[in-house]
Motif scaffolding. Structure first.
Motif, mmCIF file in Angstrom:
data_model
loop_
_atom_site.group_PDB
_atom_site.id
_atom_site.type_symbol
_atom_site.label_atom_id
_atom_site.label_comp_id
_atom_site.label_asym_id
_atom_site.label_seq_id
_atom_site.Cartn_x
_atom_site.Cartn_y
_atom_site.Cartn_z
ATOM 1 N N PHE A 1 11.047 14.132 9.018
ATOM 2 C CA PHE A 1 10.914 14.971 7.832
ATOM 3 C C PHE A 1 10.308 14.151 6.700
ATOM 4 C CE2 PHE A 1 14.256 17.217 10.048
ATOM 5 C CZ PHE A 1 14.162 18.529 9.629
ATOM 6 N N TYR A 2 9.690 14.856 5.749
ATOM 7 C CA TYR A 2 9.273 14.212 4.511
ATOM 8 C C TYR A 2 9.602 15.129 3.343
ATOM 9 C CZ TYR A 2 5.128 17.193 3.951
ATOM 10 O OH TYR A 2 4.299 18.260 3.771
ATOM 11 N N ARG A 3 9.673 14.527 2.163
ATOM 12 C CA ARG A 3 9.958 15.274 0.938
ATOM 13 C C ARG A 3 8.997 14.820 -0.133
ATOM 14 N NH1 ARG A 3 11.209 18.866 -2.342
ATOM 15 N NH2 ARG A 3 13.149 18.904 -3.503
ATOM 16 N N ASP A 4 8.170 15.743 -0.603
ATOM 17 C CA ASP A 4 7.231 15.480 -1.687
ATOM 18 C C ASP A 4 7.982 15.738 -2.992
ATOM 19 O OD1 ASP A 4 5.266 15.497 -3.647
ATOM 20 O OD2 ASP A 4 3.869 16.697 -2.480
ATOM 21 N N LEU A 5 8.292 14.695 -3.724
ATOM 22 C CA LEU A 5 9.084 14.828 -4.940
ATOM 23 C C LEU A 5 8.283 15.349 -6.130
ATOM 24 C CD1 LEU A 5 11.272 11.603 -4.718
ATOM 25 C CD2 LEU A 5 11.869 13.950 -4.051
ATOM 26 N N THR A 6 6.980 15.502 -5.965
ATOM 27 C CA THR A 6 6.178 16.062 -7.052
ATOM 28 C C THR A 6 6.220 17.579 -7.054
ATOM 29 O OG1 THR A 6 4.120 16.122 -5.745
ATOM 30 C CG2 THR A 6 4.605 14.087 -6.974
ATOM 31 N N GLU A 7 6.785 18.197 -6.002
ATOM 32 C CA GLU A 7 6.785 19.657 -5.878
ATOM 33 C C GLU A 7 7.876 20.337 -6.703
ATOM 34 O OE1 GLU A 7 7.120 20.445 -1.699
ATOM 35 O OE2 GLU A 7 4.994 20.096 -1.369
ATOM 36 N N ARG A 8 8.871 19.634 -7.118
ATOM 37 C CA ARG A 8 10.012 20.268 -7.791
ATOM 38 C C ARG A 8 9.902 20.202 -9.276
ATOM 39 N NH1 ARG A 8 16.097 18.623 -6.352
ATOM 40 N NH2 ARG A 8 15.988 19.607 -4.371
ATOM 41 N N GLY B 1 10.314 5.870 -9.551
ATOM 42 C CA GLY B 1 8.880 6.153 -9.499
ATOM 43 C C GLY B 1 8.375 6.550 -8.124
ATOM 44 N N LYS B 2 9.272 6.915 -7.226
ATOM 45 C CA LYS B 2 8.863 7.320 -5.883
ATOM 46 C C LYS B 2 8.498 8.803 -5.888
ATOM 47 C CE LYS B 2 9.900 3.249 -4.335
ATOM 48 N NZ LYS B 2 8.898 2.287 -3.904
ATOM 49 N N TYR C 1 18.471 19.337 5.677
ATOM 50 C CA TYR C 1 17.209 18.872 5.117
ATOM 51 C C TYR C 1 16.266 20.040 4.839
ATOM 52 C CZ TYR C 1 19.032 14.432 6.877
ATOM 53 O OH TYR C 1 19.826 13.356 7.150
ATOM 54 N N ALA C 2 16.191 20.973 5.765
ATOM 55 C CA ALA C 2 15.330 22.144 5.559
ATOM 56 C C ALA C 2 15.802 22.947 4.355
ATOM 57 C CB ALA C 2 15.308 23.006 6.822
ATOM 58 N N ARG C 3 17.116 23.137 4.228
ATOM 59 C CA ARG C 3 17.682 23.876 3.090
ATOM 60 C C ARG C 3 17.359 23.192 1.769
ATOM 61 N NH1 ARG C 3 22.529 24.190 5.570
ATOM 62 N NH2 ARG C 3 23.487 22.675 4.192
ATOM 63 N N MET C 4 17.242 21.862 1.799
ATOM 64 C CA MET C 4 17.020 21.104 0.572
ATOM 65 C C MET C 4 15.538 20.895 0.262
ATOM 66 S SD MET C 4 20.198 18.501 0.455
ATOM 67 C CE MET C 4 19.913 18.230 -1.290
ATOM 68 N N GLY C 5 14.658 21.548 1.011
ATOM 69 C CA GLY C 5 13.236 21.500 0.697
ATOM 70 C C GLY C 5 12.435 20.437 1.416
ATOM 71 N N ASN D 1 0.807 -1.216 0.000
ATOM 72 C CA ASN D 1 0.000 0.000 0.000
ATOM 73 C C ASN D 1 0.845 1.274 0.000
ATOM 74 O OD1 ASN D 1 0.896 -0.153 2.659
ATOM 75 N ND2 ASN D 1 -1.036 0.576 3.519
ATOM 76 N N GLN D 2 2.175 1.135 -0.171
ATOM 77 C CA GLN D 2 3.058 2.304 -0.181
ATOM 78 C C GLN D 2 4.093 2.234 -1.307
ATOM 79 O OE1 GLN D 2 4.604 2.968 3.861
ATOM 80 N NE2 GLN D 2 2.881 1.738 4.573
ATOM 81 N N PRO D 3 3.672 1.876 -2.508
ATOM 82 C CA PRO D 3 4.655 1.733 -3.587
ATOM 83 C C PRO D 3 5.265 3.061 -4.032
ATOM 84 C CG PRO D 3 2.448 1.625 -4.480
ATOM 85 C CD PRO D 3 2.307 1.635 -2.974
ATOM 86 N N HIS D 4 4.643 4.162 -3.653
ATOM 87 C CA HIS D 4 5.078 5.495 -4.059
ATOM 88 C C HIS D 4 6.124 6.085 -3.114
ATOM 89 C CE1 HIS D 4 2.071 5.877 -0.972
ATOM 90 N NE2 HIS D 4 2.467 7.134 -0.756
#
Length: 173
Positions: free
Chosen positions: A166-173, A121-122, A138-142, A84-87
């Motif tokens: 922390f988390y990073r949404d890779l769809t934002e860049r 594909g993550k 991490y904060a500096r890197m978004g 349920n977490q392939p992304h």
């Protein structure tokens, strides 16, 4: 001092020796990365050897940073996640030797890991840290800071330490 980052698909004895030296240096320097003192190079090597099959199977994407002396940093992504977490992937063990810090190595490792995550594909990465220096990176890197769990783990020589997620949404860049 120049540095290059490479992905490791098969752990050689030389890679394991270099990675063990990085891990040992970080633990001896007080990093809360899952190990307690006393900590030996044999234990560090055994830990990396334990990851070898996952690296070779592509379940983990492992990166090392090297300078003219050898491996000075590492990070890896846990790509294999529940159905349920392939992304999603977990970013783990972002480590830089004390002698090599403040040279952009952490940022270079993070960039390589994020590119590999996108290629796999993550779209979501997560991590946790007990390091204020890493938090600033991490904060500096978004990356987005979720919060702190007080007393989550122990420092290598004992005593509770907080952990920040922390988390990073890779769809934002």
């Amino acid at each position: 001092m120049s540095c290059r980052v490479r992905r490791v698909d098969t752990l050689t004895d030389s890679d394991i020796d270099g990675l063990a030296a990085v891990l040992l240096d970080c633990v001896e320097g007080g990093a809360s990365v899952g190990f307690m003192q006393p900590f030996s190079s044999d234990r560090a090597s055994a830990w990396w050897r334990g990851l070898a099959a996952d690296v070779e199977a592509g379940k983990r994407a492992l990166f090392v940073a090297e300078d003219e002396i050898g491996i000075v940093g590492t990070v890896h992504l846990v790509l294999a996640q529940p159905d349920n977490q392939p992304h999603r992937a977990d970013l783990c063990k972002m480590l830089v030797m004390q002698r090599a810090r403040k040279r952009g190595i952490g940022a270079a490792l993070m960039d390589a890991a994020e590119k590999a995550a996108r290629s796999a594909g993550k779209t979501l990465l997560v991590l946790d840290t007990a390091s204020q220096d890493a938090e600033r990176l991490y904060a500096r890197m978004g990356w987005t800071r979720l919060g702190v769990v007080p007393g989550f783990a122990l420092w290598p020589d004992g005593g509770l330490c907080d952990t920040t997620y922390f988390y990073r949404d890779l769809t934002e860049r």
